[in-house]
Each structure stands twice: as C-alpha cells, then as structure tokens.
Design an enzyme around this catalytic site. Structure first.
Site, PDB file in Angstrom:
ATOM      1  N   ASP A 147       0.815  -1.209   0.000  1.00  0.00           N
ATOM      2  CA  ASP A 147       0.000   0.000   0.000  1.00  0.00           C
ATOM      3  C   ASP A 147       0.854   1.267   0.000  1.00  0.00           C
ATOM      4  O   ASP A 147       0.514   2.265  -0.644  1.00  0.00           O
ATOM      5  CB  ASP A 147      -0.921   0.009   1.216  1.00  0.00           C
ATOM      6  CG  ASP A 147      -2.080  -0.956   1.073  1.00  0.00           C
ATOM      7  OD1 ASP A 147      -2.367  -1.377  -0.070  1.00  0.00           O
ATOM      8  OD2 ASP A 147      -2.698  -1.307   2.086  1.00  0.00           O
ATOM      9  N   ASN A 198      -5.150   8.977   1.389  1.00  0.00           N
ATOM     10  CA  ASN A 198      -5.700   8.310   2.564  1.00  0.00           C
ATOM     11  C   ASN A 198      -6.210   9.297   3.609  1.00  0.00           C
ATOM     12  O   ASN A 198      -7.381   9.288   3.961  1.00  0.00           O
ATOM     13  CB  ASN A 198      -4.663   7.390   3.202  1.00  0.00           C
ATOM     14  CG  ASN A 198      -4.698   5.994   2.641  1.00  0.00           C
ATOM     15  OD1 ASN A 198      -5.467   5.698   1.730  1.00  0.00           O
ATOM     16  ND2 ASN A 198      -3.856   5.127   3.164  1.00  0.00           N
TER      17      ASN A 198
END
Length: 258
Positions: A45, A117
């Site tokens: 990620d 994010n």
C-alpha cells in the site's frame, strides 16, 4: 492498428517486487510511463500511495492496477503472473478524489499537498496539541486538546483512521471522517462524519510552546500554524481491481473483523 492499452511497470525496491518485475517484463510488453495508458504497480500500500503521488506531481493521471508484494495490500490486487491481459480487460475501476492540504507554517511558508488516505495533525513534543477546529468557516471546537487529529477519505478510513477508532466509510458515500487521536478535552468527543465537500480548518492555538506537524499521507510539514483541508475534484485518480476482490468489498469486510 493496435488498440491494446500501453502499460508501464513500476516496482518497489523490495527483493520480492524486483523479482516479480523481472518475470513480468519477460512475459509482457511495457512502455515508459510517459507513453503509457495505465500503470502496473508491484509492492504494498505504501508503494501504491507513492506511485499515485508521483502521478499527481507529474500532472499525468492514468489508471493504475496494483499487485500485492508487500504486507497488507489493501489497495492492491493479488499477485499473479498469468493472464494479466484478461485481468486488466475485466478489471473494475474506482475513482478516488484526493484531499488537498494547504498549510501555513509558523515561519510564514505555505505548502499545498494532496492526500489519498488522510491528513493528520500530530504533536511534535511531549506537550499535547491545542487546536481550534472550524467547519465551513464556523468554529465547532474552540479548543481541542489531543495528541492529534486526522481527516480521512473512504479509501483511507480503514488505515490510520481505523487505528484511531474512527469510522469505516463506505465507498461512494461522499463523506470524510474527522477523528481525534487520544483526545483529552473535550474528553467525550469521538469525532464527526462530514460531507466530503466540507471545508475543514485547524488553527494551532500555541504553535511555539506546543508545536504541531501536518502529514498528508507520507509527506510531513513541521511547525504548522494553520491547516485547511478539502476535497480536490480537479485530479481524480482511477484504481483498477479484479472483479472478485474490489475495494468496496474489502472496506465492507473490515467492519466484521474483530
């Protein structure tokens, strides 16, 4: 005339990702990023976020298909060498609108940084942070005393936000999570869920005695005085997922993990 999309291939510097890159290059054709219609990213990620930020900085946004050769791989598909063409043809796309963090520092500098994010404010010393929180220009918390606070997108709601006991946001909900990190006062405040078009502003109330840093995903600005956060609709990102393992399925499944 060849109508197949031209693909670029990038990999994290780990041994596993580099080995997978060699195997893919031996089996398929790839072009440089500047000539590509999509990107194949190998890693975890963190590397996916790094690649997305590289596209934002280059101002060249193309779809990206990640394959997990890291740890969690929440934003990635399963690593497989076989049938890559068929997987890309059947992949489902998901649009991500990043956040935009505009920061003014104590020294008068200004930075504008995207976040896929979350944006987080964190105390820099043992002293707790003291922040004023404004929503759409209206003070909603005159003084939040805490270790920090963050604003998370649905794609990031299962990352740092979830660790800070924030809510999981469904994809397509049009929401962001405003989540405190170890709040001391107001002691019972556990955060808020806001429409994604909300303008959020944090003002550091004592930036010299109680210094605060601001972090957009992996990029940090220290000694901040004020931070404004909003959705950046000008640069939507496209993530590609296998039909059987899409990002919204993963977010839904996270809500049932003990």
């Amino acid at each position: 005339m060849n109508s197949e999309p031209r693909r670029a291939l990038v990999a994290s510097p780990t041994q596993a990702a580099r080995a997978a890159e060699e195997r893919l290059r031996a089996a398929y054709d790839f072009v440089p990023f500047e000539q590509a219609d999509m990107i194949i990213a190998l890693g975890g990620d963190g590397f996916m976020l790094q690649t997305l930020h590289s596209m934002l900085e280059a101002r060249r946004i193309i779809p990206i298909f990640g394959m997990n050769l890291g740890t969690v791989g929440f934003l990635m598909n399963e690593w497989r060498l076989e049938r890559l063409d068929q997987r890309l043809e059947k992949a489902k796309s998901f649009k991500v609108n990043p956040l935009r963090m505009t920061v003014d520092t104590v020294d008068g500098e200004r930075f504008s940084i995207p976040a896929i994010n979350e944006v987080s404010l964190l105390r820099e010393t043992r002293q707790t942070a003291k922040l004023e929180v404004q929503v759409n220009g209206r003070p909603v918390l005159p003084e939040l005393v805490c270790d920090g606070v963050l604003v998370a997108t649905p794609a990031g709601s299962t990352a740092y936000n979830l660790s800070a006991h924030g809510p999981i946001l469904p994809l397509g909900s049009g929401l962001v999570a405003l989540t405190p990190i170890s709040p001391f006062r107001p002691r019972r405040w556990r955060g808020a869920i806001l429409p994604e078009n909300t303008a959020i502003r944090f003002t550091v109330l004592d930036p010299v005695k109680r210094p605060v840093s601001a972090v957009a995903d992996q990029r940090e600005v220290r000694d901040v005085a004020q931070v404004e956060i909003g959705i950046d609709r000008a640069t939507p990102l496209t993530l590609l997922f296998d039909p059987e393992h899409t990002l919204d399925d993963r977010i839904a499944a996270e809500q049932f993990i003990a």
